[in-house]
Write an enzyme that holds these catalytic residues in place. Sequence first.
Site, PDB file in Angstrom:
ATOM      1  N   ASP A  68      21.433  42.313  78.185  1.00  0.00           N
ATOM      2  CA  ASP A  68      21.281  42.790  79.559  1.00  0.00           C
ATOM      3  C   ASP A  68      20.047  42.141  80.163  1.00  0.00           C
ATOM      4  OD1 ASP A  68      19.431  44.239  78.073  1.00  0.00           O
ATOM      5  OD2 ASP A  68      19.757  46.116  79.145  1.00  0.00           O
ATOM      6  N   TYR A  70      16.375  41.193  81.742  1.00  0.00           N
ATOM      7  CA  TYR A  70      15.014  41.616  81.403  1.00  0.00           C
ATOM      8  C   TYR A  70      14.654  42.853  82.244  1.00  0.00           C
ATOM      9  CZ  TYR A  70      14.401  36.961  79.290  1.00  0.00           C
ATOM     10  OH  TYR A  70      14.516  35.819  78.523  1.00  0.00           O
ATOM     11  N   PHE A  81      18.496  35.087  79.674  1.00  0.00           N
ATOM     12  CA  PHE A  81      17.337  34.447  79.048  1.00  0.00           C
ATOM     13  C   PHE A  81      16.413  33.752  80.035  1.00  0.00           C
ATOM     14  CE2 PHE A  81      20.730  34.367  75.770  1.00  0.00           C
ATOM     15  CZ  PHE A  81      20.139  35.230  74.854  1.00  0.00           C
ATOM     16  N   HIS A 188      19.565  36.850  66.580  1.00  0.00           N
ATOM     17  CA  HIS A 188      19.053  36.823  67.949  1.00  0.00           C
ATOM     18  C   HIS A 188      17.625  36.268  67.956  1.00  0.00           C
ATOM     19  CE1 HIS A 188      17.802  38.407  71.906  1.00  0.00           C
ATOM     20  NE2 HIS A 188      19.084  38.436  72.179  1.00  0.00           N
TER      21      HIS A 188
END
Length: 224
Positions: A68, A70, A81, A188
Amino acid sequence: MTKSSAPSGRSEAPRAWRHLAFFTTHYPQITAQLADDPRRILPPDHQRFAALSACAPSEVRVVFLGQDPYPTPGHAHGLAFSVDPDVRPLPRSLTNIFKEMEDDLGSHPKTGDLRAWAAQGVLLLNTVLSVPAGEANGHKDLGWQQLAHEVLAEVSCRPTAFVLWGKQAQNLRKHIHPGPHLMIETAHPSPLSARRGFFGSKPFSRINDWLRERGEQPINWTQE
């Protein structure tokens, strides 16, 4: 109603993706829930579909699947990202992505703004497209995931490179049609998991090697 006068929480579906069933079956209810949410919602509604607006289905060559946006105000701008170019310090996951890129390619972009990737056919898609400020995963139950399911099914009708970092992204692999895709599945880049298989995975050179083998232009990841 023009886009600039749309009510808070409302962002128009990008034209190239408007045929997806999500925009009829799920988005109206999500819009209503966002309008009723008194919290500050990120990113701003006009940026909510920025990733899809930057890449039409026929232009997508690579997909990075995020979680989701930031939750820090001023960071999210609609691409997984990515952050606006003036954001300092970078989010920790993005810092680790750049560390891996430095190891893989010898360089990385000067800022955290990854829109230059999107311009080359890299879809930076979060599975949830909104978040209350300061509350990571605060909108995970709104139903956004259905859009990611449909996008994956759409773009996987053609050979595509998929980057699935972490179990949440990897759980969506079932929505990718079988085909001659490049599948990169590792831990991740979060500081909590990056040392469990993300570092050393060299995703950027692997993608470019795959694109070259297909006779396609590689991605200029470092924006030099």
